[in-house]
Motif scaffolding. Structure first.
Motif, PDB file in Angstrom:
ATOM      1  N   ASP A  58       0.852  -1.188   0.000  1.00  0.00           N
ATOM      2  CA  ASP A  58       0.000   0.000   0.000  1.00  0.00           C
ATOM      3  C   ASP A  58       0.889   1.240   0.000  1.00  0.00           C
ATOM      4  O   ASP A  58       1.905   1.283   0.710  1.00  0.00           O
ATOM      5  N   ARG A  59       0.534   2.220  -0.782  1.00  0.00           N
ATOM      6  CA  ARG A  59       1.365   3.420  -0.914  1.00  0.00           C
ATOM      7  C   ARG A  59       1.518   4.173   0.394  1.00  0.00           C
ATOM      8  O   ARG A  59       2.528   4.848   0.619  1.00  0.00           O
ATOM      9  N   GLU A  60       0.519   4.097   1.278  1.00  0.00           N
ATOM     10  CA  GLU A  60       0.602   4.794   2.550  1.00  0.00           C
ATOM     11  C   GLU A  60       1.445   4.032   3.567  1.00  0.00           C
ATOM     12  O   GLU A  60       1.971   4.628   4.507  1.00  0.00           O
ATOM     13  N   HIS A  81      -3.882   1.889  -2.748  1.00  0.00           N
ATOM     14  CA  HIS A  81      -3.706   3.260  -2.264  1.00  0.00           C
ATOM     15  C   HIS A  81      -5.009   3.698  -1.623  1.00  0.00           C
ATOM     16  O   HIS A  81      -5.954   4.113  -2.299  1.00  0.00           O
ATOM     17  N   ASP A  87     -11.883   5.617  -0.802  1.00  0.00           N
ATOM     18  CA  ASP A  87     -11.005   4.726  -1.554  1.00  0.00           C
ATOM     19  C   ASP A  87     -11.236   3.252  -1.244  1.00  0.00           C
ATOM     20  O   ASP A  87     -10.812   2.381  -2.016  1.00  0.00           O
ATOM     21  N   GLU A  91     -10.649  -0.047  -3.969  1.00  0.00           N
ATOM     22  CA  GLU A  91      -9.384  -0.764  -3.824  1.00  0.00           C
ATOM     23  C   GLU A  91      -9.602  -2.210  -3.375  1.00  0.00           C
ATOM     24  O   GLU A  91      -8.916  -3.128  -3.842  1.00  0.00           O
TER      25      GLU A  91
END
Length: 237
Positions: A58-60, A81, A87, A91
């Motif tokens: 995950d980008r976070e 993300h 979101d 996702e």
């Protein structure tokens, strides 16, 4: 599929779908599974040795350089993300398709079903909360984060939400500049405990809150919204 999850939220969600990863991070709270490092320092060699069909990041939560190292090792990586409540379903639908899970989204509780979160003085303006996520330096969340959007959905105003950084670093001048009705001290990522209450009490009344409900997205999200709203309501009563 042989799936490795480097995201605690994804690990929990996959298990709820009946898919146990072949490995996960040490932060995923799955002592029954092999661990391949942490979210910020995964063991790329150990991951490759497990020959996964898919690695979920995950980008976070995860670092770009680790994603690039996985791709360079020839590993298929699914990058999620999730930076807001909006979101989550999109996702998760994409992840479900990748792993072959039969999943239908559960709607969030209607705002009318949540307890009204009112200020103790009877003022109709929204309760303003400060969420410290780290101690030294003191950091918080802006409206670019999932946790802040969850609190906003519950009817709260998040202090420092308009800062340009997702996770702003604060000093004493910042804290003196913002009115704060309630400090919500989450149990993670920094493990705030009761012995920190006096320290945080300098900024306002303090309530400890489950960091997983506030920051872990996925199949837990609809229930987490209810639990967070109920916890804040109890702290304000």
């Amino acid at each position: 599929m042989r799936v490795i999850s480097l995201v605690p939220s994804a690990t929990e969600t996959l298990a709820a779908w009946g898919i146990d990863p072949v490995a996960c991070t040490r932060f995923c709270e799955r002592d029954d599974l092999p661990h391949v490092g942490g979210t910020k320092n995964p063991d790329i060699a150990a991951i490759a040795e497990l020959v996964p069909d898919l690695v979920v990041v995950d980008r976070e939560e995860n670092r770009r350089e680790d994603f690039e190292a996985l791709v360079a090792a020839g590993i298929d990586v699914e990058v999620l993300h999730i930076a807001s409540l909006d979101d989550v379903n999109g996702e998760l639908a994409r992840l479900a398709q990748r792993v072959g899970a039969a999943w239908q989204p559960e709607p969030l509780p209607a705002r009318s079903e949540l307890p009204p979160l009112r200020r103790a003085d009877g003022d109709d303006t929204r309760v303003r909360v400060f969420v410290p996520i780290w101690r030294r330096p003191l950091m918080t969340i802006s409206d670019r984060t999932y946790g802040a959007t969850l609190l906003a959905y519950c009817g709260l105003e998040v202090a420092f939400a308009d800062r340009p950084d997702a996770y702003p670093t604060l000093d004493e001048a910042d804290l003196a500049s913002e009115p704060i009705d309630l400090v919500l001290a989450p149990t993670e990522p920094y493990p705030w405990h009761r012995h920190h209450l006096d320290e945080l009490g300098a900024y306002g009344p303090v309530h400890l809150i489950d960091g997983q409900d506030l920051f872990w997205w996925g199949t837990r999200t609809p229930g987490a919204v209810r639990r967070v709203a109920d916890a804040v309501a109890r702290s304000l009563s």
